[in-house]
Structures are given as structure tokens and as C-alpha cells.
Design an enzyme around this catalytic site. Structure first.
Site, PDB file in Angstrom:
ATOM      1  N   ASN A 123     -11.142-142.320 -47.083  1.00 45.33           N
ATOM      2  CA  ASN A 123     -12.390-141.979 -47.769  1.00 45.33           C
ATOM      3  C   ASN A 123     -12.337-140.692 -48.575  1.00 45.33           C
ATOM      4  O   ASN A 123     -13.289-140.382 -49.288  1.00 45.33           O
ATOM      5  CB  ASN A 123     -13.537-141.917 -46.758  1.00 45.33           C
ATOM      6  CG  ASN A 123     -13.814-143.260 -46.141  1.00 45.33           C
ATOM      7  OD1 ASN A 123     -13.259-144.284 -46.551  1.00 45.33           O
ATOM      8  ND2 ASN A 123     -14.665-143.281 -45.149  1.00 45.33           N
TER       9      ASN A 123
ATOM     10  N   ASP B   5      -6.435-152.073 -50.950  1.00 47.74           N
ATOM     11  CA  ASP B   5      -6.850-153.366 -50.411  1.00 47.74           C
ATOM     12  C   ASP B   5      -8.146-153.807 -51.086  1.00 47.74           C
ATOM     13  O   ASP B   5      -8.878-152.976 -51.623  1.00 47.74           O
ATOM     14  CB  ASP B   5      -7.065-153.252 -48.895  1.00 47.74           C
ATOM     15  CG  ASP B   5      -8.120-152.221 -48.530  1.00 47.74           C
ATOM     16  OD1 ASP B   5      -9.151-152.608 -47.948  1.00 47.74           O
ATOM     17  OD2 ASP B   5      -7.929-151.022 -48.814  1.00 47.74           O
TER      18      ASP B   5
ATOM     19  N   HIS C 142      -6.405-152.197 -44.092  1.00 43.84           N
ATOM     20  CA  HIS C 142      -6.809-151.065 -44.923  1.00 43.84           C
ATOM     21  C   HIS C 142      -5.603-150.257 -45.394  1.00 43.84           C
ATOM     22  O   HIS C 142      -5.721-149.456 -46.312  1.00 43.84           O
ATOM     23  CB  HIS C 142      -7.767-150.180 -44.138  1.00 43.84           C
ATOM     24  CG  HIS C 142      -8.938-149.674 -44.914  1.00 43.84           C
ATOM     25  ND1 HIS C 142      -9.399-150.232 -46.086  1.00 43.84           N
ATOM     26  CD2 HIS C 142      -9.772-148.631 -44.663  1.00 43.84           C
ATOM     27  CE1 HIS C 142     -10.454-149.571 -46.519  1.00 43.84           C
ATOM     28  NE2 HIS C 142     -10.699-148.583 -45.674  1.00 43.84           N
TER      29      HIS C 142
ATOM     30  N   ASN D 264     -14.249-146.998 -50.608  1.00 49.09           N
ATOM     31  CA  ASN D 264     -14.442-145.553 -50.506  1.00 49.09           C
ATOM     32  C   ASN D 264     -13.248-144.741 -51.001  1.00 49.09           C
ATOM     33  O   ASN D 264     -13.421-143.636 -51.510  1.00 49.09           O
ATOM     34  CB  ASN D 264     -14.792-145.168 -49.071  1.00 49.09           C
ATOM     35  CG  ASN D 264     -16.193-145.617 -48.708  1.00 49.09           C
ATOM     36  OD1 ASN D 264     -17.081-145.675 -49.544  1.00 49.09           O
ATOM     37  ND2 ASN D 264     -16.390-145.967 -47.449  1.00 49.09           N
TER      38      ASN D 264
END
Length: 187
Positions: free
Chosen positions: A68, A93, A19, A114
Site C-alpha cells: 500500500n 496483480d 498479491h 492500493n
């Protein structure tokens, strides 16, 4: 000035995870072009490394808001520096591409990411440049454990090649190449 925002999660717990591919790319750019250490941006939830790359002022950004809520850092930086969407690239990613694949895009929905959802919400449009780095779908376990996991020994060389390719594309963009044209060269 050009602003390249790498998406990721702040903290050593997330270092090197799938991530954090956006963080890893901007960190490599900072290292390769001697832009120095990332420092906290005043009154903005981000760490920044800036300097010149081949005569162009460049700001590399890692939001400290966690993935997020990345838009909460991107929008104030764009406003403060009066940057247009043409001067922005987001690096993230992508689960829908294999490790080692790089894709440039000029617009599009979040695809369930997100961090991208947050940026679209805060800046009010999905028309911004992106560099997407493939992390593949999990072979076992959950998506959460996959994206927060590290690349395997077999995957890591492919990811490193993707970072090299993405870095070349970004430097071409910094040199003034049209981002849409770069899509033809790198996708």
C-alpha cells in the site's frame, strides 16, 4: 537503464501469495537472466537486483514498504537514477482478470489497487507502463483472504504460463520495442 518494479509484500508470510505476483515475476527475471540476489538499496526502501539483459542495464525492484505504500520506494529510485516514465514498468496483480491472463497498459487509474494508488500519488501521474497479471476474484471468502492466499494446484500452471508470457513482453521492451506496440502483441 530500465527499471521494472514488482509489487508485493515483503516477508516470508507473503511468499507465493496472489498479491505478490509482481515480486514473483521480477524474481523469475533475475533468476533467468542471472542478475544475482536482491540486495537492499542504500537509503531507499527497496531490494534491488541489477545487471545487463542483452546489452541493456536493467534494475529489478521489490519495494520493502508493503504494497500500500509502494510509491515511497519507486519515486526516490526514479529521482536518484533520473529515470523517465518511459524507462519504468510496474508489475502488479489484478482481481478483474482470470488467472493466466496478462495485460499491458501504458496508463490508467489504479482500479482500486492500493499499490498503484500509492505510485500514482508519489510520482504525480497515472501515465506509466504496467504489466498486470490476473489473479481472479475470490470464489469464497473475502478479497483480503483471496489476495493473501496462494494459488491452487489448478491455478498454478496458468499463473506460471502468465509469468512466462509477461517475461517475454518485458524482454521485448528491454530490447527497445515500443510498449504501446507490445500491447497489440500481448493483450
Amino acid at each position: 537503464m530500465k527499471m521494472i518494479v514488482g509489487l508485493g509484500n515483503i516477508g516470508t508470510r507473503y511468499d507465493g501469495t496472489r498479491h505478490n505476483t509482481g515480486f514473483m515475476l521480477v524474481e523469475q527475471l533475475a533468476l533467468d537472466y542471472h542478475l544475482g540476489a536482491f540486495k537492499h538499496a542504500k537509503n531507499i526502501e527497496a531490494v534491488v537486483a541489477s545487471g545487463m539483459i542483452d546489452g541493456e542495464k536493467v534494475m529489478l525492484v521489490k519495494p520493502t514498504t508493503f504494497m500500500n505504500d509502494s510509491g515511497r520506494a519507486v519515486k526516490p529510485l526514479m529521482d536518484y537514477y533520473d529515470l523517465s516514465l518511459d524507462d519504468l514498468v510496474i508489475v502488479n496483480d489484478d482481481l478483474d482478470m482470470p488467472v493466466g491472463k496478462v495485460r499491458l497498459k501504458t496508463h490508467g487509474k489504479s482500479g482500486g489497487h492500493n499499490g498503484l494508488k500509492s505510485i500514482i500519488h508519489y510520482i504525480g501521474t497515472d501515465k506509466f507502463n504496467r504489466v498486470k497479471l490476473g489473479i481472479d476474484h475470490p470464489q469464497h471468502g473475502t478479497v483480503v483472504s483471496h489476495v493473501l492466499g496462494k494459488f491452487s494446484k489448478e491455478e498454478r500452471p496458468h499463473f506460471d504460463d502468465a509469468v512466462t508470457t509477461a517475461e517475454k513482453a518485458l524482454v521485448d521492451w528491454i530490447h527497445g520495442e515500443d510498449f504501446a506496440g507490445l500491447m497489440n502483441d500481448y493483450n
